[in-house]
Design a protein around this motif. Structure first.
Motif, mmCIF file in Angstrom:
data_model
loop_
_atom_site.group_PDB
_atom_site.id
_atom_site.type_symbol
_atom_site.label_atom_id
_atom_site.label_comp_id
_atom_site.label_asym_id
_atom_site.label_seq_id
_atom_site.Cartn_x
_atom_site.Cartn_y
_atom_site.Cartn_z
ATOM 1 N N LEU A 48 0.844 -1.197 0.000
ATOM 2 C CA LEU A 48 0.000 0.000 0.000
ATOM 3 C C LEU A 48 0.878 1.245 0.000
ATOM 4 O O LEU A 48 1.121 1.864 1.033
ATOM 5 C CB LEU A 48 -0.924 0.010 1.221
ATOM 6 C CG LEU A 48 -1.992 -1.072 1.268
ATOM 7 C CD1 LEU A 48 -2.735 -1.023 2.584
ATOM 8 C CD2 LEU A 48 -2.958 -0.908 0.111
ATOM 9 N N THR A 49 1.353 1.602 -1.159
ATOM 10 C CA THR A 49 2.267 2.735 -1.266
ATOM 11 C C THR A 49 1.545 4.068 -1.371
ATOM 12 O O THR A 49 2.195 5.107 -1.393
ATOM 13 C CB THR A 49 3.186 2.550 -2.483
ATOM 14 O OG1 THR A 49 2.375 2.408 -3.647
ATOM 15 C CG2 THR A 49 4.073 1.325 -2.317
ATOM 16 N N CYS A 50 0.215 4.049 -1.424
ATOM 17 C CA CYS A 50 -0.530 5.304 -1.519
ATOM 18 C C CYS A 50 -0.553 6.049 -0.184
ATOM 19 O O CYS A 50 -0.905 7.222 -0.126
ATOM 20 C CB CYS A 50 -1.943 5.052 -2.014
ATOM 21 S SG CYS A 50 -2.886 3.951 -0.952
ATOM 22 N N SER B 209 1.568 7.385 3.178
ATOM 23 C CA SER B 209 2.887 7.648 3.744
ATOM 24 C C SER B 209 2.904 7.066 5.156
ATOM 25 O O SER B 209 2.488 7.714 6.113
ATOM 26 C CB SER B 209 3.162 9.156 3.778
ATOM 27 O OG SER B 209 4.362 9.404 4.461
#
Length: 151
Positions: A81-83, A85
């Protein structure tokens, strides 16, 4: 062999090194102190309902959020889940949670009336607050200092 060992560790479901890392052990210590504080207050006779119910709500919400971030790190969900931070989310959680936990511990300590279970709960609340401040510092170093030097 180094490339094959890192490729093997990337394919694993769980991050075994996080269990033994400082951040992982700090999260476990926070969860244990929050749980002991909650149980101490829950098993004691209350004098002031609102003060100790607030303490219980804050400790359980903080415990659940710390467990959530622990699971995120253990199962490496942050890589998928790189969306989000994740370092910034964890920093903001610790900042808000620590302030609420400090307020709850102060209120619980002031309303304990020398009942040993309530005093123990407030003490473990303060211990968890100190441990959360350490996590704020480490999250700040990761999220803010690392991002500012990478520009």
């Amino acid at each position: 062999t180094t490339a094959s060992s890192t490729a093997g560790s990337d394919g694993e479901l769980m991050d075994g090194a996080y269990f033994r890392s400082c951040a992982g052990m700090l999260k476990v210590a926070q969860m244990i102190s929050l749980l002991i504080g909650f149980i101490s207050v829950n098993s004691s006779p209350w004098v002031d309902y609102s003060a100790f119910s607030y303490f219980q709500i804050v400790t359980m919400c903080d415990l659940v959020m710390i467990l959530f971030f622990y699971i995120i790190h253990i199962f490496r969900i942050y890589r998928k889940l790189t969306c989000v931070s994740w370092p910034l989310a964890e920093f903001l959680h610790y900042l808000i949670g620590t302030i609420l936990l400090l307020i709850a511990s102060i209120v619980a300590a002031s309303r304990s009336y020398n009942l040993s279970g309530l005093v123990a709960g407030a003490t473990f609340g303060f211990l968890a607050t100190i441990l959360c401040v350490l996590s704020i510092w480490s999250s700040y170093k990761v999220s803010c200092i690392t991002q500012s030097t990478s520009k």
